[in-house]
Scaffold this motif. Structure first.
Motif, PDB file in Angstrom:
ATOM      1  N   UNK A  96       0.637  -1.129  -0.081  1.00  0.00           N
ATOM      2  CA  UNK A  96       0.010   0.096   0.021  1.00  0.00           C
ATOM      3  C   UNK A  96       0.938   1.462   0.017  1.00  0.00           C
ATOM      4  N   UNK A  97       2.070   1.211   0.028  1.00  0.00           N
ATOM      5  CA  UNK A  97       3.004   2.263   0.108  1.00  0.00           C
ATOM      6  C   UNK A  97       3.813   2.126  -1.160  1.00  0.00           C
ATOM      7  N   UNK A  98       4.239   3.407  -1.837  1.00  0.00           N
ATOM      8  CA  UNK A  98       4.911   3.562  -2.962  1.00  0.00           C
ATOM      9  C   UNK A  98       6.380   3.177  -2.978  1.00  0.00           C
ATOM     10  N   UNK A  99       7.004   2.656  -3.860  1.00  0.00           N
ATOM     11  CA  UNK A  99       8.442   2.248  -3.876  1.00  0.00           C
ATOM     12  C   UNK A  99       9.436   3.601  -3.862  1.00  0.00           C
ATOM     13  N   UNK A 100       8.792   4.485  -4.171  1.00  0.00           N
ATOM     14  CA  UNK A 100       9.714   5.955  -4.103  1.00  0.00           C
ATOM     15  C   UNK A 100       8.741   6.877  -4.026  1.00  0.00           C
ATOM     16  N   UNK A 101       8.979   8.280  -3.759  1.00  0.00           N
ATOM     17  CA  UNK A 101       8.252   9.298  -3.672  1.00  0.00           C
ATOM     18  C   UNK A 101       8.840  10.665  -3.538  1.00  0.00           C
ATOM     19  N   UNK A 102       8.326  11.653  -3.598  1.00  0.00           N
ATOM     20  CA  UNK A 102       8.916  12.996  -3.818  1.00  0.00           C
ATOM     21  C   UNK A 102       9.041  13.711  -2.243  1.00  0.00           C
ATOM     22  N   UNK A 103       8.480  13.276  -1.354  1.00  0.00           N
ATOM     23  CA  UNK A 103       8.460  14.028  -0.195  1.00  0.00           C
ATOM     24  C   UNK A 103       8.554  13.007   0.986  1.00  0.00           C
TER      25      UNK A 103
END
Length: 445
Positions: free
Chosen positions: A45-52
């Motif tokens: 449910x959590x992304x493998x990468x992100x911006x913040x």
């Protein structure tokens, strides 16, 4: 900028095998990459990468952090505070509770600053097993500490705990005696050695446990200590202190009921309270101990009197070896006294031997008799029975010296002669009367 992506990925995924996940965060842009050791087809449910990184952590906190720890993690994922901690300590470690599929488990948040000071590595480690092991160690240590202060047989506090308690009371006496209000009860199990010797230590142990139950049920609001094999100390506080007279009478009444019915422990007890002149706990304890022994003596004396009066219940014939022992004692008594009427009674079988001269003068059937007290009482003048009974009570009440008594006894020809008698009791090792004897002389007046 990653100069060697392949090497970096190998290191990152190797770390992810040990940790639940590893975050690689750019502090300048807050961009992050997530490395996890999950199956390729497993969705997250959590992304493998992100911006913040920091915003996403706070946004997702309520999804995987225990409600009671959200405030802690909000402070932990504050970027400015994290940078401050890293610049000071080089790393940051925080343990929090996470929630997954309804289960609560402990996680360790570890943040390490990279050499370029522009990136950080954040690792999340499942430490539930470690936490449980430490928790078990803590509980075991606490349990061991408790057991070290508990009596194994009864479960009440032991002598070690009692000594610690005394120290704490003495400290309070030294610091603020006016604020103290407590009493001390000493209890002792009667005839424990006899129970162990005659019925075995398993029965003795049950007597100790039964005594402990009786004490704890009676003094239910106060600490109870087993300080010896058959001794207990209760420190009366609060409600028990206020009700002390009622409670000490209650345990004595129940003990007396047990003694008569032989259905439970017989307990001697003594009580004392803390007074202005007491400078230490042991002053109060000593008074309670003295009163307990007086109560114990009274119980044994009462037992002796009843033992004398209830001899008529004995129906077992005296064994030959006991009769020979009685004859030996009787012979020694005759040798020592050198004259007068002599009698000696084996109280275990209510079998006695009397001087032949006394048998002849008073018209007894034999020098050997069962229940001879009844025969002899029939010879005493009715007006002197009270004197005789009073002397017997004094004798069996533990008096060190029994003064001679004068009374009239009827001879076989119907006339009365004035006699004076000194009696004695020989008790066994447990304090129970075993032999009763005396010397009877004719009054020459």
């Amino acid at each position: 900028m990653i100069n060697n992506p392949e090497v970096f990925n190998q290191i990152a995924f190797s770390l992810a095998k040990h940790y639940e996940c590893v975050y690689y965060v750019n502090l300048e842009t807050n961009h992050y990459i997530v490395f996890t050791d999950t199956n390729d087809g497993e969705e997250s449910e959590f992304p493998n990468e992100g911006e913040d990184f920091f915003a996403d952590c706070l946004k997702n906190a309520d999804k995987f952090i225990h409600p009671d720890d959200i405030k802690l993690m909000t402070e932990t994922y504050n970027k400015d505070k994290m940078v401050e901690v890293l610049s000071r300590d080089g790393n940051q470690r925080v343990v929090f509770r996470a929630i997954k599929d309804g289960n609560i488990f402990h996680m360790r948040h570890i943040v390490i600053s990279c050499n370029d000071k522009k990136h950080i590595v954040c690792c999340l480690e499942n430490v539930e097993k470690e936490y449980r092991e430490k928790e078990n160690q803590r509980k075991n240590l606490k349990s061991a500490e408790i057991m070290a202060r508990r009596d194994e047989l009864t479960g009440v506090k032991n002598n070690h705990a009692f000594k610690e308690y005394i120290c704490s009371i003495d400290d309070m006496i030294n610091s603020n005696p006016d604020a103290l209000e407590f009493g001390v009860v000493m209890c002792d199990i009667n005839d424990l050695k006899l129970i162990n010797d005659t019925r075995g230590h398993s029965f003795g142990d049950e007597a100790i446990r039964a005594t402990s139950r009786l004490i704890c049920e009676t003094f239910s609001h106060s600490p109870v200590f087993r300080v010896g094999g058959d001794e207990f100390v209760i420190v009366l506080i609060g409600k028990d202190y206020n009700d002390r007279e009622y409670l000490i009478n209650k345990i004595r009444d129940e003990s007396e009921s047990n003694r008569k019915s032989r259905s439970g422990p017989t307990v001697a007890s003594g009580i004392a309270i803390f007074e202005d002149e007491d400078s230490k706990f042991s002053d109060v304890l000593a008074r309670a101990d003295l009163l307990m022994y007086e109560n114990k003596k009274a119980i044994k004396s009462l037992k002796a009197i009843e033992g004398f009066r209830d001899l008529e219940r004995i129906e077992t014939p005296i064994p030959p070896d006991r009769k020979r022992l009685l004859d030996s004692f009787f012979g020694a008594l005759v040798t020592v006294t050198g004259g007068g009427y002599i009698y000696l009674n084996d109280m275990r079988y209510d079998f006695s031997r009397w001087s032949v001269s006394l048998v002849d003068d008073l018209g007894f059937e034999s020098e050997y008799m069962y229940h001879a007290d009844k025969v002899f009482r029939n010879c005493i003048h009715p007006d002197d029975i009270e004197v005789f009974e009073s002397a017997m009570h004094s004798l069996f009440n533990g008096k060190a010296e029994v003064k001679p008594i004068r009374y009239r006894a009827r001879r076989k020809d119907g006339t009365y002669v004035i006699l004076h008698t000194r009696g004695f009791v020989i008790s066994d090792n447990n304090g129970s009367p075993e032999y009763f004897g005396g010397i009877i002389l004719q009054d020459e007046d």
